[in-house]
Design a protein around this motif. Structure first.
Motif, PDB file in Angstrom:
ATOM      1  N   LEU A 597       0.803  -0.951  -0.142  1.00 36.35           N
ATOM      2  CA  LEU A 597      -0.020   0.163   0.188  1.00 36.35           C
ATOM      3  C   LEU A 597       0.787   1.205   0.043  1.00 36.35           C
ATOM      4  N   ILE A 598       1.819   1.445   0.767  1.00 35.16           N
ATOM      5  CA  ILE A 598       2.697   2.609   0.683  1.00 35.16           C
ATOM      6  C   ILE A 598       4.219   2.694  -0.162  1.00 35.16           C
ATOM      7  N   SER A 599       4.173   1.604  -0.751  1.00 40.75           N
ATOM      8  CA  SER A 599       4.962   1.545  -1.472  1.00 40.75           C
ATOM      9  C   SER A 599       4.165   1.875  -3.385  1.00 40.75           C
ATOM     10  N   GLU A 600       2.883   1.687  -2.839  1.00 34.60           N
ATOM     11  CA  GLU A 600       1.891   2.478  -4.394  1.00 34.60           C
ATOM     12  C   GLU A 600       1.904   4.212  -3.700  1.00 34.60           C
ATOM     13  N   ALA A 601       1.249   4.038  -2.716  1.00 33.29           N
ATOM     14  CA  ALA A 601       1.935   5.609  -2.440  1.00 33.29           C
ATOM     15  C   ALA A 601       2.256   6.277  -2.701  1.00 33.29           C
ATOM     16  N   GLU A 602       3.585   5.909  -2.601  1.00 29.20           N
ATOM     17  CA  GLU A 602       5.006   6.133  -2.648  1.00 29.20           C
ATOM     18  C   GLU A 602       5.255   6.758  -4.640  1.00 29.20           C
ATOM     19  N   ARG A 603       4.983   6.075  -5.114  1.00 27.95           N
ATOM     20  CA  ARG A 603       4.568   6.455  -6.608  1.00 27.95           C
ATOM     21  C   ARG A 603       3.761   6.740  -7.116  1.00 27.95           C
ATOM     22  N   ARG A 604       2.158   7.213  -6.604  1.00 22.05           N
ATOM     23  CA  ARG A 604       1.822   8.583  -6.769  1.00 22.05           C
ATOM     24  C   ARG A 604       2.545   9.803  -6.061  1.00 22.05           C
ATOM     25  N   SER A 605       2.628   9.522  -5.518  1.00 24.53           N
ATOM     26  CA  SER A 605       3.700  11.383  -5.026  1.00 24.53           C
ATOM     27  C   SER A 605       4.222  11.319  -5.765  1.00 24.53           C
ATOM     28  N   MET A 606       5.527  10.970  -6.416  1.00 24.05           N
ATOM     29  CA  MET A 606       6.054  10.807  -6.838  1.00 24.05           C
ATOM     30  C   MET A 606       5.989  11.472  -8.592  1.00 24.05           C
ATOM     31  N   ALA A 607       4.394  10.535  -9.043  1.00 27.64           N
ATOM     32  CA  ALA A 607       4.512  11.472 -10.298  1.00 27.64           C
ATOM     33  C   ALA A 607       3.272  12.516 -10.031  1.00 27.64           C
TER      34      ALA A 607
END
Length: 743
Positions: A597-607
């Protein structure tokens, strides 16, 4: 012949066997064969006309009763963090409450996701069904973010996504009163038919050209939660400063924070001194103290559920979307100067070569001696202290740099990946307009804090491994053989080598980077090396960190802005028995899901951060359309060439059609385009001069025209002057039809 069942018997059987309610299943259950099936069909039609049963596909069921397998839409988590769903079934008059029961290994679900689930009817007080995931189908309906254009019978939405030229039709009763040119969020409606797809406006977001619209667009576009629920704010407002009970007193240590000049949250403090142990001549004792967020954000609380959902803070040039409410992130958890603050700290001993000899973790109370910024610290050590730093130079700052010098020696031996990738800094005025774009200066003060944090993260991972306690590791796996082979081809085309036939280590990549340093291929090799890397992620199993050349690594130093660090803090609290606010049984059981979940959130923030930067850069350059810029080719695709402008670091596209009328061959292996007539070759890293043809702030898109490559003037494309406007597929098809008709 067996007599036909009564209507009541059929209804009762359908109720008891919802998964076997097709006509043939009913016939088999009652032993109905031959011509009697015609009579059964009549009975079922009568039951349907009477409203006793209804059809769903080819199956019969009781009215208002859901089938055993159904498509559901997931609702946002409730106050307790539970996920409910609503059925996407027709004929259900009252929407029943459906509780989703997750099992280990299920993907993380969020509001709006569509899932196929197995349903079981239950008699619970707060829900009628329980659902178990079969598979995720994706989100529905599709979200559209774009500019509304008013029309006679409603309007159209022009998407702001770069490369998306498909418009959406909005009927007059679905515009929500949107004005022409206004930024809107919309949802797709109805089935796709001929013509433009339909959408309805669900939110009006104001002027898309507004100076602060860039980050607002990204927040909506990427679904970043930016409003805290009332329960979360209420819980944060009840928080109070921590007492000394059960804590080690570290207030006499001159710990200080070193952050960017505009930092609001300060979650790490450092101190170093020469080790007095005669067995460690030239060594240092290093302290790293981190805000004790775990004391305030306890497992299962409203704050915890929201922090896990957000995963991390997201940083934009004009605002921050924090993981925690400001009363915690900016106050009670922040290690401000001169105030007592709860912390988790680690005391580490390193030798003269910078190798860690031992460490000890404590749960303590600290008081920051000073809140400094990077340039201020660097200036003081370089001989230009200000009034605040002058008394700290000898007793505090110089020992910090001494310890850093030792850590640098260990780093040089370890050889983590040494990429040179400068960061951009966008300066805004009070109205939110871009005033300047520059590359961030990398000082020794930045590297000092970075090395101290890496050492503390290693100590946290090693401590929890030693205590055999579960945690989330920061994992960065080595490049795939395919990507590595691609990098090797790029290197060879530049006349360089990347060794084969051995286990890849970062030192091998560093040798390649060293070969390229100072040459015309410097940027090419750096970019190609970066693109060959895998994405880092969080996982309860330890697969090592390739980029840092470390076997054991976990994030410990930023719990104010990363949920992963909060999990590691809780693990340390549990492992040492420091309180009841450690890792819960639920945390442990769901570590893998949390990591995902938090790995996906990190990528979302980076994008979102990357898209916002692109939009700000496009707004900054919009007044310079027609100007010429120096740059480097940063990417090559079949449809065109990406160029990074040297002045701002902005990326723009030279569409392949803008290169001229000739055909360009695309070579994926060498990442080049070659003109069939002129032989012009365009590849990553080449120095070019371009003209800015178009800048679109709302999408962040820059369209460029190629003028020269490596100093050689390029034959201008044979097309009419004016901005580049690609022909839409529909226009091209219409032109082909017209040509055929004339023939």
């Amino acid at each position: 012949m067996k007599p036909l069942p009564s209507k009541d018997e059929i209804r009762q059987w359908i109720s008891e066997n919802p998964g076997l309610a097709a006509k043939r299943d009913i016939a088999k259950a009652f032993g109905i064969r031959g011509d009697a099936r015609i009579e059964l069909k009549r009975l079922l039609r009568e039951l349907e006309d009477e409203g006793v049963v209804e059809t769903s596909g080819r199956r019969f069921r009781e009215p208002g009763v859901l089938p055993p397998v159904a498509v559901l839409q997931v609702l946002p988590p409730d106050a307790n963090g539970d996920l409910y769903a609503r059925p996407l079934e027709e004929g259900v008059d009252e929407t029943p409450r459906i509780l989703i029961i997750p099992k280990k290994g299920d993907p993380a679900l969020g509001g709006g996701d569509r899932i196929l689930a197995r349903l079981a009817k239950v008699g619970a007080e707060d829900h009628a069904y329980e659902a178990r995931l079969i598979r995720r189908l994706g989100s529905n309906p599709r979200k559209v973010l774009g500019v509304f254009r008013l029309g006679r019978e409603g309007g159209r939405i022009v998407p702001i996504e770069k490369g998306d030229d498909k418009e959406w039709r909005v009927s007059a009763d679905m515009t929500m009163g949107a004005k022409d040119g206004e930024l809107v969020e919309a949802e797709a409606v109805g089935a796709r038919r001929l013509g433009l797809p339909a959408a309805q406006v669900v939110a009006r977001l104001g002027d898309p050209a507004g100076p602060r619209a860039a980050s607002l667009i990204a927040i909506h576009q990427h679904g970043i939660p930016d409003v805290f629920p009332d329960a979360v704010i209420a819980e944060a407002d009840r928080a109070e400063p921590v007492g000394m009970a059960g804590r080690e007193d570290l207030r006499d240590l001159p710990l200080l924070t070193i952050d960017p000049v505009d930092a609001r949250d300060r979650d790490d403090a450092v101190f170093a001194e020469a080790d007095t142990d005669l067995g460690n001549i030239g060594g240092f004792v290093i302290w790293v103290a981190i805000a004790d967020v775990a004391h305030y954000v306890t497992p299962g609380s409203a704050l915890d559920r929201e922090a896990r959902r957000r995963g991390n803070s997201t940083y934009f040039p004009d605002r921050v979307v924090p993981m925690l409410p400001d009363i915690l992130s900016g106050d009670l958890c922040s290690l401000h100067e001169g105030v007592d603050r709860a912390c988790l700290a680690v005391r580490m001993v390193v030798d003269a070569g910078g190798h860690k000899r031992g460490h000890r973790f404590v749960r303590g109370m600290m008081r920051s001696a000073a809140s400094l910024h990077y340039a201020q610290v660097q200036a003081a050590v370089d001989g230009a202290p200000d009034e605040k730093t002058a008394p700290l130079v000898e007793p505090v700052l110089k020992p910090l740099y001494g310890a850093y010098a030792a850590l640098k020696r260990a780093r040089e031996m370890r050889q983590p990946l040494d990429l040179e990738l400068p960061e951009r800094r966008i300066e805004l005025d009070e109205a939110g307009r871009v005033t300047s774009v520059a590359f961030k200066e990398r000082l020794e003060a930045h590297r000092l804090i970075e090395e101290f944090m890496i050492l503390a993260n290693v100590a946290a991972a090693e401590e929890l491994i030693r205590l055999k306690h579960p945690l989330l590791f920061r994992v960065h796996e080595e490049p795939s053989p395919l990507k590595l082979e691609g990098l090797r081809e790029v290197a060879e085309s530049a006349g360089m080598t990347l060794a084969k036939g051995q286990v890849l280590q970062t030192k091998h990549l560093n040798r390649l980077l060293a070969q390229a340093e100072g040459t015309e291929f410097d940027e090419l090799i750096n970019l190609s090396t970066l693109r060959s890397m895998t994405q880092a992620y969080y996982h309860p199993e330890n697969f090592g960190h390739f980029g840092l050349a470390l076997r054991n690594y976990a994030h410990f130093t930023s719990p104010i802005r990363r949920y992963s660090d909060l999990i590691v803090h809780r693990a340390l609290i549990s492992a040492h028995g420091w309180g009841r606010d450690g890792l819960s049984a639920w945390d442990e059981e769901n570590l893998e899901e949390t990591g995902k979940l938090i790995s996906e959130a990190e990528r979302r923030s980076m994008a979102a951060e990357r898209d916002t930067t692109d939009r700000y850069l496009a707004a900054y350059l919009a007044d310079r359309v027609g100007a010429e810029f120096a740059g480097h080719v940063s990417g090559v695709q079949r449809f065109g060439v990406f160029v990074r402008l040297d002045e701002t670091g902005a990326d723009g596209l030279i569409p392949v059609r803008a290169l001229g009328r000739e055909y360009f061959h695309y070579d994926e292996g060498s990442q080049t385009l070659m003109g069939a007539e002129t032989g012009l070759v365009l590849g990553i890293g080449q120095k070019v001069v371009v003209r800015l043809s178009e800048a679109v702030p709302v999408t962040g898109g820059l369209i460029l025209e190629l003028l020269s490559v490596e100093g050689a003037v390029v034959r201008p494309p044979r097309r009419k002057a004016g901005k580049y406007s690609p022909r839409k597929p529909a226009q091209a098809a219409a032109k082909r039809r017209l040509v055929r008709k004339r023939r």
